[in-house]
Each structure stands twice: as structure tokens, then as C-alpha cells.
Design an enzyme around this catalytic site. Sequence first.
Site, PDB file in Angstrom:
ATOM      1  CD  GLU A  47      -2.281   1.253   2.963  1.00 38.55           C
ATOM      2  OE1 GLU A  47      -1.739   0.617   3.890  1.00 38.55           O
ATOM      3  OE2 GLU A  47      -3.345   1.880   3.111  1.00 38.55           O
ATOM      4  CG  ASN A 111      -4.846   4.010   0.498  1.00 38.51           C
ATOM      5  OD1 ASN A 111      -4.116   3.476  -0.354  1.00 38.51           O
ATOM      6  ND2 ASN A 111      -4.635   3.905   1.795  1.00 38.51           N
ATOM      7  CE  LYS A 128      -7.204   1.260   3.879  1.00 34.33           C
ATOM      8  NZ  LYS A 128      -5.943   1.733   4.530  1.00 34.33           N
ATOM      9  CD  GLU A 147      -5.447   4.812   5.761  1.00 34.27           C
ATOM     10  OE1 GLU A 147      -4.972   4.003   6.574  1.00 34.27           O
ATOM     11  OE2 GLU A 147      -5.911   4.476   4.664  1.00 34.27           O
ATOM     12  CB  CYS A 173      -4.063  -1.445   4.741  1.00 31.03           C
ATOM     13  SG  CYS A 173      -3.161  -1.454   6.274  1.00 31.03           S
ATOM     14  CG  ASN A 198       1.908   1.555   4.415  1.00 31.90           C
ATOM     15  OD1 ASN A 198       2.401   2.642   4.161  1.00 31.90           O
ATOM     16  ND2 ASN A 198       1.947   0.587   3.534  1.00 31.90           N
TER      17      ASN A 198
HETATM   18  N1  ING Z   1      -3.348   0.617   8.703  1.00 31.17           N
HETATM   19  C1  ING Z   1      -3.833  -0.038   9.836  1.00 31.17           C
HETATM   20  C2  ING Z   1      -4.508  -1.380   9.585  1.00 31.17           C
HETATM   21  O1  ING Z   1      -5.708  -1.539   9.524  1.00 31.17           O
HETATM   22  C3  ING Z   1      -5.134   0.155  11.854  1.00 31.17           C
HETATM   23  C4  ING Z   1      -4.694   0.852  10.647  1.00 31.17           C
HETATM   24  C5  ING Z   1      -4.272  -0.588  12.627  1.00 31.17           C
HETATM   25  C6  ING Z   1      -6.442   0.278  12.206  1.00 31.17           C
HETATM   26  C7  ING Z   1      -4.729  -1.255  13.765  1.00 31.17           C
HETATM   27  C8  ING Z   1      -6.937  -0.364  13.354  1.00 31.17           C
HETATM   28  C9  ING Z   1      -6.069  -1.114  14.121  1.00 31.17           C
HETATM   29  O2  ING Z   1      -3.738  -2.319   9.531  1.00 31.17           O
HETATM   30  C10 ING Z   1      -3.995   0.925   7.535  1.00 31.17           C
HETATM   31  N2  ING Z   1      -3.268   1.625   6.635  1.00 31.17           N
HETATM   32  O3  ING Z   1      -5.161   0.622   7.320  1.00 31.17           O
END
Ligand code: ING
Length: 315
Positions: A47, A111, A128, A147, A173, A198
Site C-alpha cells: 500500500e 488510497n 480502498k 486516512e 490494508c 502499512n
Molecule cells: N493501517 C492499519 C490497519 O488496519 C489500523 C490501521 C491498525 C487500524 C490497527 C486499526 C487497528 O492495519 C492501515 N493503513 O489501514
Amino acid sequence: MTRKLHIAAAQMGGIHLSDTREQAVARLRELLRQAHARSVKFVVFPELALTTFFPRKWYDDQAEVDARFFERDMPSAVTQPLFDDARRYGIGFYLGYAELTQEAGTTRRFNTAILVSPAGAIVGKYRKVHLPGHADFKPQAAFQHLEKKYFEVGDLGFQTWRSQDAIIGMLICNDRRWPEAFRALTLQGAELITLGFNTPTENLHYPEPPALRVHHHLIMAQAMAFMNATWLVETAKCGFEDGNRMFGHSVIVAPTGEIVAKSASEDDELISVEADLDLAQNLKKTMFNYAAHRRPEHYRILIDRVGAEDTPANR
Ligand code: ING
């Protein structure tokens, strides 16, 4: 005769704010060269593979964000060499990037991920759908996750494409946390789902153990691949970006739910598997024969309700 496709996850280490697009593309081209050396035929890049994960930072000036982090053209003069290499090698690929486009006089920002054929043509695009994080500035947070500020929710839905003798679907992601996304793709016959990510090592909302976040990532990948009887490639951009750490653990998961390849670093690293695209046939004919076993007439709540609504007190 089973259909084989030599697939790879091309994991990237961090991209810093001071790194240029040219430097990022040079790293992607080196990973593609390594893939070619192993006779890989399909590569999944991460991503937002051309820039740092900029949603971690609040910018007041949208024009600066647009200029520094978004692509107006794909391919552009900077990314064209990657497409040229892929065509010369005969390798298809998935590439994640921040897309800026003008539609009906309006600037749209997504995205985005594209699916590119071995001939170097863009055969599919995904924007996304599940945008995590927030749109407001969180002054108490060690870092932001904006985001919802920088991107619109994807407007292309969950589509699949036939390429390289396979039916391929794309996600990005946070989509990997929502089973609906995988079911939507495999109801269209997806047998290879590709996903760049990411994911910050730390949770900005509460002190979640980093090992637990990786555990969640690994169980979701295995479960989604198995319960949807599909190959799944999940590729990280990871390591430190200007001091902000993201975890690696790029994986290639078979339809059986088994991790068949996993990265061992938080740097640029290629992992690959000669995938048998017919491995899921038995599962699709029996355990996960959707037509035989699914009961959508009982699933209405999944469409009609967005957030959870507690069971009434008198139940
Ligand atoms: N990154 C993270 C993901 O879903 C996240 C954001 C992390 C949200 C942990 C909730 C908990 O892996 C992206 N870019 O979506």
C-alpha cells in the site's frame, strides 16, 4: 493439469519524508529484478508504495499534500520505468499509491491499488473502502491516522479481474479486518486476493502490545484465506519511517489457511511461492461450496445495519 502461478510479496522497508519518488521506484525495480531472477510471474507491492505513510501527520496545506504525496498520472514519467521492466520481464503486479484525479470538475483523492498485466497494461483499479483512523487532529496522540481526512471512501466497490489465467481481487490494508470484503470478492470467483498494508507497530488509541497486533494480522490472514478458499498475498511497507515503526510479517497464505511464506525482516524483502491455483477446488466443492451452504435469506442484518445495536433489555 493444475494451474501454477509463481507469486511474490515484494515487501518494502520504510520510505522517509526526505526520500524521493525516484528512490522508491528504484527499490521497487530492484525487487522486480529479484523476482525475475527467481522466475516469479506476479508481484504484490505494498500500500502507498511510492511515499511515506503520510496520513500519520497533520498538514494544513492540502496543496502541499497533493504535490508531495499524490499521483496525478499512473504511470507517470517517474513510474514508467517500473512498468517497462515488468513488461520486459513478463511479470504482472499490484501497486498501491495515493491517487488524485479530476472527475466532473471535482478533485477526488483515493488510497488506490492497480493490477498491471505482464504486458504492462493496467487491467484493474481498486480504491480502498475501509478507511481507518479519523479526520480530526488528535493533539494528545503520539501520531495521527488521518486516512479519513486525506482519502474518500473508495467508489469502485469490490471487483475481480481475469489476468494470468487467474481470477484476481484487490484489497488494501484495513480491508483485511472486514470479512465482508473477502466474501464479496470470492462470490465473484476470486482465487488470488492481493493486499498491501502499512500497519503501525503502536496503537495510537491505547497501549496495545505490539506482539498482539502482529498476532491479529496473522490470524486474520489465515482465517480469511481459508474461510474464502483463496490464495492471499499480504505485503507490508514496514520498518521505521522518520522514527515511526510499522511491522512487517508479509505473508503468502494458501487456501488451506497455511502460511506458506513469510518475511523475516522489516526491510525490502522478496518472498515467493509457486502457487497451485487449483488447490482450493476441493474446499470450493465441499466445505465452502457457497451455493450449497450459504443462506443469504438470514443475512439481511449484515446489509441493513451499520453499527451494532444492543439486544433490547426485554429479550
Ligand atoms: N493501517 C492499519 C490497519 O488496519 C489500523 C490501521 C491498525 C487500524 C490497527 C486499526 C487497528 O492495519 C492501515 N493503513 O489501514
